[in-house]
Design a protein around this motif. Structure first.
Motif, mmCIF file in Angstrom:
data_model
loop_
_atom_site.group_PDB
_atom_site.id
_atom_site.type_symbol
_atom_site.label_atom_id
_atom_site.label_comp_id
_atom_site.label_asym_id
_atom_site.label_seq_id
_atom_site.Cartn_x
_atom_site.Cartn_y
_atom_site.Cartn_z
ATOM 1 N N UNK A 17 0.809 -1.222 0.000
ATOM 2 C CA UNK A 17 0.000 0.000 0.000
ATOM 3 C C UNK A 17 0.841 1.270 0.000
ATOM 4 N N UNK A 18 1.965 1.282 0.717
ATOM 5 C CA UNK A 18 2.666 2.550 0.905
ATOM 6 C C UNK A 18 3.248 3.095 -0.392
ATOM 7 N N UNK A 19 3.911 2.205 -1.158
ATOM 8 C CA UNK A 19 4.526 2.681 -2.391
ATOM 9 C C UNK A 19 3.477 3.121 -3.403
ATOM 10 N N UNK A 20 2.383 2.358 -3.513
ATOM 11 C CA UNK A 20 1.324 2.734 -4.459
ATOM 12 C C UNK A 20 0.667 4.039 -4.039
ATOM 13 N N UNK A 21 0.434 4.197 -2.750
ATOM 14 C CA UNK A 21 -0.151 5.432 -2.246
ATOM 15 C C UNK A 21 0.733 6.632 -2.597
ATOM 16 N N UNK A 22 2.029 6.512 -2.332
ATOM 17 C CA UNK A 22 2.944 7.601 -2.635
ATOM 18 C C UNK A 22 3.026 7.862 -4.133
#
Length: 406
Positions: A241-246
């Motif tokens: 989730x974190x990389x896609x969110x960023x």
């Protein structure tokens, strides 16, 4: 954080701390440029001391040589062996076995199968955002999107995803408010608790999905233990989730700050994949990964001893002018192939195909609506975990369509 090059036999040095709150937009890129200018392999005495590689060829060579540049001591500075995230903090052959278990959930065939779900999910989020007139893109679109995808991809219960989102939102709220101390340890502990609960629920209920498949998975003829399964699921939850969110937020930020590029994309939505690739090169949402040397090695004429921590800077390598001319310019027309936005070699991001699909669909969907413009101050994180960079708050609104004659 400007480099101070030392004379004599001492290696060139930089005052670079990957956890410094100063490493945020836009100054972080100056820090990378300074390290790049100081030499192929530079030394920082922060966090117990480590080497830093910033040049494209050197970083990619290290990523392709896990025998020399080991991940087994951890992928973050300091590489003290306390990190054991599966599979990134392991070397072959165990890394290979773990990764094989996980890639099935992220295969190209699975991503193609998920495309209708991705289109519906992105469409629903964007349409609601447009109906509301805009808002904080991070909170309303970029954060929920990968969490919803995890529900479908891994088979997490929606309740788990909601709780996971709450933990994440609390953490990001602290960052957006510029709190000095954000309790990442408590957040990580809570995530592990949620993953453990998923295993218990799947074991009791026999539900379908990747979690249930893990219950019967074997490595070297043995079943995975609960700690291994929890670590694998936490990798999906956090990295998924974190990389896609960023990435999603950074893409929209680029469209807002470069309206000419937005106009071009809106006129030609089929260019979305090129915008995605250039963003991954230009902004590198995942920026630095550490290794530890298993033997003496020379990089750019600089000798590095056995047992040294080495920070491989994907972000700096992606702005190496020898590989990408005029690297600070966002240019979707450039040949960005070979960028290190997803890493390289045996640890290359398993979710790359899924992320590319999500982001391209998101851009295409946004192009179906009026232009996006800034509606307030954008705030950026510092390098979370010494690695992840992205907006924490991105207020935008949709500009009313103008009559071409008026």
């Amino acid at each position: 954080m400007n480099p101070a090059v030392r004379s004599g036999s001492c290696p060139p040095s930089v005052d670079f701390d990957p956890y410094s709150p100063e490493l945020t937009e836009p100054g972080v890129w100056d820090a990378y440029a300074a390290a790049h200018a100081a030499g192929p392999a530079v030394r920082s005495e922060r966090r117990g001391g480590f080497w830093m590689l910033t040049r494209y060829d050197d970083v990619r060579t290290a990523l392709r040589d896990p025998q020399t540049f080991s991940s087994a001591s951890g992928h973050r500075i300091p590489t003290d062996g306390t990190q054991r995230a599966i599979p990134i903090d392991f070397d072959p052959p165990l890394h290979t076995a773990y990764r094989r278990l996980m890639t099935g959930a992220l295969s190209p065939a699975r991503v193609r199968e998920m495309k209708p779900f991705l289109e519906r999910t992105v469409g629903d989020l964007v349409d609601r955002f447009v109906t509301a007139g805009g808002g904080d893109f991070v909170r309303e679109v970029a954060l929920p999107l990968p969490l919803l995808v995890l529900t479908e991809l891994v088979g997490f219960d929606p309740t788990t995803v909601r709780q996971f989102r709450e933990v994440t939102e609390q953490m990001w709220a602290g960052l957006a408010d510029h709190e000095e101390e954000v309790d990442f340890t408590a957040a990580r502990t809570r995530i592990y608790e949620l993953m453990k609960a998923e295993i218990v629920a799947h074991r009791a209920g026999g539900r379908a999905g990747f979690v249930t498949e893990l219950l019967d998975a074997e490595i070297d003829g043995r079943r995975l233990d609960d700690e291994e399964m929890i670590s694998i699921l936490a990798t999906f939850a956090v990295a998924g989730h974190e990389t896609t969110m960023n990435s999603a937020s950074t893409l929209v930020h680029l469209l807002v700050t470069e309206p000419g590029q937005q106009d071009r994309l809106r006129a030609n939505p089929e260019l979305a994949p090129r915008y995605v690739e250039e963003m991954l090169r230009h902004r590198s949402p995942a920026q630095n990964f550490a290794r530890r040397t298993t033997c003496p090695v020379s990089v750019g004429g600089q000798d590095i001893a056995e047992g040294e921590a080495v920070l491989l800077s994907f972000a700096a390598a992606n702005r190496d002018p020898e590989r990408f001319p005029d690297p600070n310019r966002f240019d979707p027309d450039r040949d960005a192939r070979g960028h290190l936005g997803f890493g390289w070699g045996i640890h290359q991001c398993m979710g790359a195909a899924l992320a590319r699909s999500e982001l391209a669909i998101l851009l295409a969907r946004l192009c179906a609506h009026p232009p996006i413009v800034a509606a307030g101050e954008v705030r950026w994180s510092s390098l979370q975990g010494g690695n992840h960079l992205g907006p924490t708050t991105l207020p935008v609104r949709f500009e009313p369509q103008r009559d071409e004659k008026g």
